[in-house]
Design a protein around this motif. Structure first.
Motif, PDB file in Angstrom:
ATOM      1  N   PRO A 474       0.820  -1.226   0.000  1.00  0.00           N
ATOM      2  CA  PRO A 474       0.000   0.000   0.000  1.00  0.00           C
ATOM      3  C   PRO A 474       0.848   1.268   0.000  1.00  0.00           C
ATOM      4  N   LEU A 475       2.036   1.162   0.569  1.00  0.00           N
ATOM      5  CA  LEU A 475       2.899   2.333   0.609  1.00  0.00           C
ATOM      6  C   LEU A 475       3.448   2.667  -0.787  1.00  0.00           C
ATOM      7  N   ALA A 476       3.672   1.601  -1.569  1.00  0.00           N
ATOM      8  CA  ALA A 476       4.070   1.815  -2.957  1.00  0.00           C
ATOM      9  C   ALA A 476       2.942   2.541  -3.694  1.00  0.00           C
ATOM     10  N   LEU A 477       1.698   2.140  -3.422  1.00  0.00           N
ATOM     11  CA  LEU A 477       0.535   2.817  -4.039  1.00  0.00           C
ATOM     12  C   LEU A 477       0.516   4.291  -3.639  1.00  0.00           C
ATOM     13  N   GLU A 478       0.785   4.552  -2.361  1.00  0.00           N
ATOM     14  CA  GLU A 478       0.787   5.927  -1.869  1.00  0.00           C
ATOM     15  C   GLU A 478       1.932   6.726  -2.512  1.00  0.00           C
ATOM     16  N   GLY A 479       3.097   6.097  -2.662  1.00  0.00           N
ATOM     17  CA  GLY A 479       4.237   6.769  -3.294  1.00  0.00           C
ATOM     18  C   GLY A 479       3.894   7.180  -4.723  1.00  0.00           C
ATOM     19  N   ALA A 480       3.243   6.275  -5.455  1.00  0.00           N
ATOM     20  CA  ALA A 480       2.882   6.572  -6.849  1.00  0.00           C
ATOM     21  C   ALA A 480       1.837   7.684  -6.913  1.00  0.00           C
ATOM     22  N   LEU A 481       0.887   7.639  -5.988  1.00  0.00           N
ATOM     23  CA  LEU A 481      -0.149   8.685  -5.971  1.00  0.00           C
ATOM     24  C   LEU A 481       0.462  10.058  -5.688  1.00  0.00           C
ATOM     25  N   LYS A 482       1.333  10.115  -4.672  1.00  0.00           N
ATOM     26  CA  LYS A 482       1.975  11.393  -4.332  1.00  0.00           C
ATOM     27  C   LYS A 482       2.718  11.951  -5.548  1.00  0.00           C
ATOM     28  N   LEU A 483       3.451  11.068  -6.235  1.00  0.00           N
ATOM     29  CA  LEU A 483       4.263  11.524  -7.355  1.00  0.00           C
ATOM     30  C   LEU A 483       3.389  12.087  -8.481  1.00  0.00           C
ATOM     31  N   LYS A 484       2.308  11.384  -8.799  1.00  0.00           N
ATOM     32  CA  LYS A 484       1.399  11.864  -9.852  1.00  0.00           C
ATOM     33  C   LYS A 484       0.837  13.222  -9.464  1.00  0.00           C
ATOM     34  N   GLU A 485       0.379  13.308  -8.231  1.00  0.00           N
ATOM     35  CA  GLU A 485      -0.351  14.475  -7.771  1.00  0.00           C
ATOM     36  C   GLU A 485       0.543  15.711  -7.696  1.00  0.00           C
ATOM     37  N   ILE A 486       1.797  15.506  -7.272  1.00  0.00           N
ATOM     38  CA  ILE A 486       2.654  16.636  -6.956  1.00  0.00           C
ATOM     39  C   ILE A 486       3.598  16.986  -8.096  1.00  0.00           C
ATOM     40  N   SER A 487       4.100  15.951  -8.802  1.00  0.00           N
ATOM     41  CA  SER A 487       5.113  16.263  -9.812  1.00  0.00           C
ATOM     42  C   SER A 487       4.611  16.024 -11.228  1.00  0.00           C
TER      43      SER A 487
END
Ligand code: GLU
Length: 582
Positions: A474-487
């Motif tokens: 789930p943390l990998a999912l969160e990492g990918a979401l953060k990256l899409k959203e922010i960068s």
């Protein structure tokens, strides 16, 4: 999500409205505007882009008046433009709106058939035309607003201002929150209490379907049935420093750095001096619970997914996790002895609230884990557990995520204790490890520099993959979401073991692969997955601990070394590098 502010003041209101809109900037917007009533005359100013443009316009074309409404818009219907910016106006009515009017096309056609034609492409202007139509039929402003609201489908927070009425605003809430602020001979309305923070700390929250007639003497609130409703005013504590960037370039940076303090507050709140967990009344009986159904959206749903591993592994409690926007429309059966748990930072997430209402009367208990204690989700739960993260202004959730995880971790431990799955020593050990987290998170902020250097290179990539196994998936999912959203870099996450079933085809040297893997019982398996990636020329960024860095062997592109942490709680700590890289 845009912002709404209204003021019935004792001085000029345009500058105050502008300041309040600034406090709502964190929600994002594409244009802004203000309308006032001055000597009975309704007027407005609107500008594209940042609030500074509106403020420049007001210097050249001031907007006098002691009653006014303001808006920051996030376009849903009609492109961002001055013409589509709010406030919208039709005759004697001006309106600001947050949300979507789903039946605006039917209404627009009906009004056009009477020669009432719209200037903008928005759903909001239809509301103004409709209200003005009712006024022209002889309705009072209150009657016009009530009749208009009865015609609307969809979700909204609305604020009306009327020509000739400089002591009246009408506010309505359905699906989007609105707060009424009480001053001394002044009244305020805002999308949230933060918008009104320096103006007043006495707040009344409108409930679903409420509408309010607001004058300087107070607010008269009607419920969804039109009956007069008594909604209490409460004193809200909003520390002004919490809504300030405090020297950081972004709220998100500040909130990442704040995590050790916030986690400490949450631990202090839930653990008594002797280290026992204090579950607020009416408590929870995990021993007789057959199933826990967890529902949330976005980052909060990944917190639930991490918690599923905890509840199932340490408490032997079966858990379902679902995203609220699917759950609410699927109408899932809720078996007996199910507890439903909802996680939302704001406590106002519309899909999560709808899912909660679906479970009312079906689940044994409705529990929520929220940041905003006065929110609808908290109020409608049998048991609301605050995460004590303080106001989260950054749109991408950071400190709320780690605090949600902490509270869910404490609950999982409590479930394990009640279900007899952990003996006293194991329970005390796990609790003790949880207490170490603020210190470890603080320590891990030290990877900021190497993370920034690596991020420079990641920024060149078009696609990035995140891998994790077990609790780290789930943390990998969160990492990918953060990256899409922010960068704005396309990123996907896979459970490491899934890589070979298709996605491996995407891997080449242009696609960095970020592997989140502390040296735990699954580490060796993850190393095999990394080998598969490297065999295809993939560049692996490994986020691990000292042992993991040693064991990973040759060929890894970059390694970020995290402090050692009890494997159970690693997801809380590893949220930090995911946030910093984004
Ligand atoms: N639907 C409205 C519009 O597009 C309001 C959008 C908002 O919430 O800012 O103008």
């Amino acid at each position: 999500m845009c912002g709404i502010v209204g003021i019935l003041g004792t001085h000029e209101v345009a500058p105050l409205i502008l300041e309040s809109l600034k406090r709502l900037e964190y929600r994002g917007y594409d244009s802004a505007g203000i309308a006032t009533v001055n000597d009975g005359r309704l007027d407005r100013r609107r500008a594209m882009g940042k609030l500074i443009n509106l403020s420049d316009l007001l210097v050249h074309e001031p907007l006098p008046g002691r009653a006014g409404i303001g808006h920051t818009r996030w376009a849903t219907h009609g492109a961002p433009s001055v013409r589509n910016a709010h406030p919208h106006r039709a005759g004697r009515v001006s309106v600001v709106h947050n949300g979507i009017i789903e039946n605006f096309r039917e209404l627009r056609e009906e009004l056009a058939a009477q020669g009432l034609v719209q200037e903008s492409d928005t759903d909001t202007e239809t509301v103004a035309i409709l209200a003005n139509y009712y006024l022209s039929q002889g309705a009072t402003p209150q009657e016009a607003a009530e009749k208009t609201l009865a015609r609307l489908h969809g979700a909204y927070a609305l604020l009306f201002l009327f020509e000739g009425e400089d002591d009246l605003m009408i506010a309505a809430r359905k699906g989007s929150p609105l707060a009424i602020g009480h001053g001394d001979g002044e009244m305020f309305v805002g999308s949230d209490a933060i918008a009104l923070a320096p103006l007043t700390d006495r707040i009344t929250y409108l409930e679903e379907g409420d509408w309010a007639s607001v004058t300087r003497a107070g607010a008269q609130i009607h419920d969804i049935e039109g009956r007069l409703a008594n909604r209490p005013a409460r004193r809200i504590q909003i520390d002004a420093t919490q809504v300030d960037k405090g020297g950081y370039r972004h709220f998100m940076a500040k909130e990442i750095a704040e995590q050790p303090t916030r986690l400490t507050s949450a631990l202090d709140h839930y653990l008594s001096g002797d280290g026992t967990f204090r579950l607020p009344s009416p408590g929870l009986d995990f021993a007789t619970m057959d199933r826990l159904t967890m529902v949330a959206c976005g980052t909060a749903s990944y917190a639930c997914l991490v918690a599923k591993y905890w509840f199932e592994q340490i408490a032997g409690l079966p858990v379902d996790v679902d995203v609220a926007s699917e759950f609410r429309y699927r109408e899932p059966p809720i078996p007996p002895r199910t507890t439903a748990l909802f996680v939302s930072q704001s406590g106002e997430t519309a899909d999560t609230l709808a899912a909660l209402r679906y479970c009312q009367g079906k689940a044994d208990r409705i529990v929520s884990v929220v940041n905003v204690a006065e929110s609808s989700i908290a109020r409608e739960s049998d048991l609301a557990l605050p995460i004590l993260a303080g106001p989260e202004i950054g749109v991408a959730s950071t400190k709320a995520f780690s605090c949600q995880l902490l509270v869910l971790g404490l609950l999982a431990l409590e479930a394990a204790r009640q279900r007899g799955r952990l003996d006293a020593a194991a329970h005390a050990g796990a609790l003790d490890a949880l207490r170490q987290l603020p210190g470890l998170v603080n320590h891990s902020l030290g990877i900021g520099e190497p993370a920034a250097r690596i991020a420079q290179q990641l920024a060149e990539a078009r696609d990035i993959l995140f891998l994790g196994r077990g609790r780290m998936y789930p943390l990998a999912l969160e990492g990918a979401l953060k990256l899409k959203e922010i960068s704005y870099i396309h990123a996907e996450a896979y459970a490491s073991g899934e890589l070979k079933h298709g996605p491996i085809a995407l891997v080449d040297k242009a696609v960095p692969v970020i592997v989140m893997a502390p040296h735990d019982e699954l580490f060796d398996k993850t190393v095999s997955n990394m080998q598969e990636v490297m065999a295809r020329g993939g560049q692996v960024l490994l986020i691990t601990d000292r042992e993991g860095a040693k064991a990973a062997g040759q060929g890894v592109w970059e390694t970020l070394v995290m402090p050692d942490v009890a494997p159970l709680w690693a997801p809380i700590l590893y949220a930090v590098p995911a946030q910093l890289l984004a």
